[in-house]
Design an enzyme around this catalytic site. Sequence first.
Site, PDB file in Angstrom:
ATOM      1  N   GLU A  51     -13.205  -4.312   0.460  1.00 49.57           N
ATOM      2  CA  GLU A  51     -13.281  -5.426  -0.273  1.00 49.57           C
ATOM      3  C   GLU A  51     -12.665  -5.788  -0.587  1.00 49.57           C
ATOM      4  O   GLU A  51     -11.769  -6.469  -1.387  1.00 49.57           O
ATOM      5  CB  GLU A  51     -14.187  -4.703  -2.142  1.00 49.57           C
ATOM      6  CG  GLU A  51     -15.635  -4.446  -1.493  1.00 49.57           C
ATOM      7  CD  GLU A  51     -16.146  -4.760  -3.544  1.00 49.57           C
ATOM      8  OE1 GLU A  51     -15.681  -5.471  -4.150  1.00 49.57           O
ATOM      9  OE2 GLU A  51     -17.007  -3.825  -3.280  1.00 49.57           O
ATOM     10  N   GLU A  70     -17.701   1.575  -8.255  1.00 48.07           N
ATOM     11  CA  GLU A  70     -16.898   1.996  -9.867  1.00 48.07           C
ATOM     12  C   GLU A  70     -17.389   2.958 -11.213  1.00 48.07           C
ATOM     13  O   GLU A  70     -17.225   2.326 -12.273  1.00 48.07           O
ATOM     14  CB  GLU A  70     -16.904   0.288 -10.619  1.00 48.07           C
ATOM     15  CG  GLU A  70     -16.751  -0.391  -9.380  1.00 48.07           C
ATOM     16  CD  GLU A  70     -16.891  -1.803  -9.754  1.00 48.07           C
ATOM     17  OE1 GLU A  70     -17.375  -2.920 -10.501  1.00 48.07           O
ATOM     18  OE2 GLU A  70     -16.403  -2.797  -8.487  1.00 48.07           O
TER      19      GLU A  70
HETATM   20  O1  G3I Z   1     -27.770 -15.511  -7.897  1.00 45.43           O
HETATM   21  C1  G3I Z   1     -27.338 -16.874  -9.752  1.00 45.43           C
HETATM   22  C2  G3I Z   1     -27.872 -17.896  -9.373  1.00 45.43           C
HETATM   23  O2  G3I Z   1     -29.011 -18.228  -9.706  1.00 45.43           O
HETATM   24  C3  G3I Z   1     -27.248 -19.054 -10.482  1.00 45.43           C
HETATM   25  O3  G3I Z   1     -27.585 -20.207 -10.296  1.00 45.43           O
HETATM   26  C4  G3I Z   1     -25.672 -18.770 -10.877  1.00 45.43           C
HETATM   27  C5  G3I Z   1     -24.975 -19.907 -12.402  1.00 45.43           C
HETATM   28  O4  G3I Z   1     -23.585 -18.535 -12.299  1.00 45.43           O
HETATM   29  O5  G3I Z   1     -25.327 -17.333 -10.619  1.00 45.43           O
HETATM   30  C6  G3I Z   1     -25.678 -16.898 -10.016  1.00 45.43           C
HETATM   31  O6  G3I Z   1     -25.195 -15.315  -9.430  1.00 45.43           O
HETATM   32  C7  G3I Z   1     -24.313 -14.593  -9.908  1.00 45.43           C
HETATM   33  C8  G3I Z   1     -23.846 -13.488  -8.081  1.00 45.43           C
HETATM   34  O7  G3I Z   1     -22.856 -13.348  -8.186  1.00 45.43           O
HETATM   35  C9  G3I Z   1     -24.181 -14.922  -7.204  1.00 45.43           C
HETATM   36  O8  G3I Z   1     -23.240 -15.615  -6.792  1.00 45.43           O
HETATM   37  C10 G3I Z   1     -23.406 -14.024 -11.125  1.00 45.43           C
HETATM   38  O9  G3I Z   1     -23.337 -15.454 -11.739  1.00 45.43           O
HETATM   39  C11 G3I Z   1     -22.159 -13.778 -10.280  1.00 45.43           C
HETATM   40  O10 G3I Z   1     -21.632 -12.390 -11.694  1.00 45.43           O
HETATM   41  C12 G3I Z   1     -22.147 -13.142  -9.023  1.00 45.43           C
HETATM   42  O11 G3I Z   1     -20.652 -12.432  -9.077  1.00 45.43           O
HETATM   43  C13 G3I Z   1     -20.807 -10.874  -8.257  1.00 45.43           C
HETATM   44  C14 G3I Z   1     -20.128  -9.847  -8.880  1.00 45.43           C
HETATM   45  O12 G3I Z   1     -20.120  -9.278  -7.363  1.00 45.43           O
HETATM   46  C15 G3I Z   1     -20.992  -9.372  -9.894  1.00 45.43           C
HETATM   47  O13 G3I Z   1     -21.070  -8.393 -10.652  1.00 45.43           O
HETATM   48  C16 G3I Z   1     -19.968 -11.712  -6.742  1.00 45.43           C
HETATM   49  O14 G3I Z   1     -20.469 -12.725  -6.357  1.00 45.43           O
HETATM   50  C17 G3I Z   1     -19.236 -10.412  -6.485  1.00 45.43           C
HETATM   51  O15 G3I Z   1     -18.382 -10.792  -5.315  1.00 45.43           O
HETATM   52  C18 G3I Z   1     -19.032  -9.865  -7.087  1.00 45.43           C
HETATM   53  O16 G3I Z   1     -18.596  -8.284  -6.164  1.00 45.43           O
HETATM   54  C19 G3I Z   1     -18.420  -7.428  -6.493  1.00 45.43           C
HETATM   55  C20 G3I Z   1     -18.512  -6.037  -5.873  1.00 45.43           C
HETATM   56  O17 G3I Z   1     -20.100  -5.872  -5.992  1.00 45.43           O
HETATM   57  C21 G3I Z   1     -17.796  -4.738  -6.589  1.00 45.43           C
HETATM   58  N1  G3I Z   1     -16.323  -4.462  -6.810  1.00 45.43           N
HETATM   59  C22 G3I Z   1     -16.289  -5.663  -7.265  1.00 45.43           C
HETATM   60  C23 G3I Z   1     -17.185  -7.081  -6.408  1.00 45.43           C
HETATM   61  C24 G3I Z   1     -15.860  -8.817  -7.310  1.00 45.43           C
HETATM   62  O18 G3I Z   1     -16.344  -9.081  -7.934  1.00 45.43           O
END
Ligand code: G3I
Length: 375
Positions: A267, A162
């Site tokens: 994805e 990205e």
């Molecule tokens: O692990 C913490 C947990 O400890 C906490 O309690 C909880 C509270 O919100 O958050 C958890 O972390 C989250 C993490 O996912 C694991 O579930 C984060 O808040 C959340 O922001 C994070 O989101 C991820 C996102 O990337 C962040 O940038 C998504 O799961 C993941 O699917 C997404 O993947 C991205 C690709 O890497 C790149 N392209 C876009 C795609 C979708 O956004």
Amino acid sequence: MKSILIVLSSLLFLPLLFSCEPTAPEVVAEPPAEPSLKSAFIDDFMVGAALNNGQINGTDTAGLRIMAREFNTITPENIMKWENIQPAADQFDWTMSDKYVALGEKNDQFIIGHALVWHSQLAPYVEAEQDSATLQRFISEHIKGVVGRYKGRIDAWDVVNEALNDDGTLRESVFYTTLGEDYLRESFSLAAAADPEAELYYNDYNLWMPAKRDGAIRMIKKIQASGTKIDGIGMQAHYSTVGPDLADVEAAILAYAELGLKVMFTEMDITALPNPWDLQGAEVSQNFENSPFMDPFTAGLSDSMQVAMSERYSNLFKLLLKHRNKITRVTFWGINDSQSWLNDWPIKGRTNYPLLFDRDFKKKPAYDAVMKLKE
Ligand code: G3I
């Protein structure tokens, strides 16, 4: 002599005459292999899924069964991102990534590393760094450390993720503002040096948009012109039932293949939920308020949306099959609907239906629609 031989050979067969055992060997029929995505598309492209923490640490056993049965390639959804794998300078945490790689090896899958250089989910010490020599050293140590540890075991890397805005210009990330655009070439060069055998990819969303596509082509041509290795491009494919237009997706597949790159859909998911802001792609910083109007399928997906979802997946896979000589991999961003990031983006806590397996890990009509293309 001849008569002695005849007597001897008939003696040899005597036990058979008096035996109650059946003379023909018993044939045990192999149970027919259950149809799966990976076997249905085996001659076309790999089919994969992103794995979450529960799958990687072994607690989601139902998800793991689907992973092993359906997919021949895996991607870590979160555990290899910078903030998780190197949360502080020179402090690597390999706990989850070691498990992830061992899981892929056990299941004989093509293992992807995701993502080395990305502005999001960065460790705070990197985010805050403004000195170019120090930031350069951080990138170098990160890539050498992570790629080096899994040399010969991780098959391919999303090296840069990205880096582009939707208009095709370079995103003003800490990397670009501090180091200029050479960080792109340098990242690929470092990854190639750390594991010369691994495939190296550029990965982004909205890569079907003509302006972004042209920006990606400009960026990749520069990397190629410098003699630096880049093997493929990952089109993330966070789509809806109505957009993007598949003609734009097709134009992008052709344009990237023209560069000599492997084209991947890395994805894939299709949202079922309304999006009044006309957001496209996956800009994770965008978040909005929930409401019943914005969350219409809490009690289940409507029949009409179920049909629309199946048709959309079917049409998308028809296009992918048409270009199977250019496309090497299709990866879903998650295994079942309850595990998708799209339940929390762009609004937290909704009920979305973007994947091929439902909340009970059952195959959805969209799964059948995709498999039907290979009957
Ligand atoms: O692990 C913490 C947990 O400890 C906490 O309690 C909880 C509270 O919100 O958050 C958890 O972390 C989250 C993490 O996912 C694991 O579930 C984060 O808040 C959340 O922001 C994070 O989101 C991820 C996102 O990337 C962040 O940038 C998504 O799961 C993941 O699917 C997404 O993947 C991205 C690709 O890497 C790149 N392209 C876009 C795609 C979708 O956004």
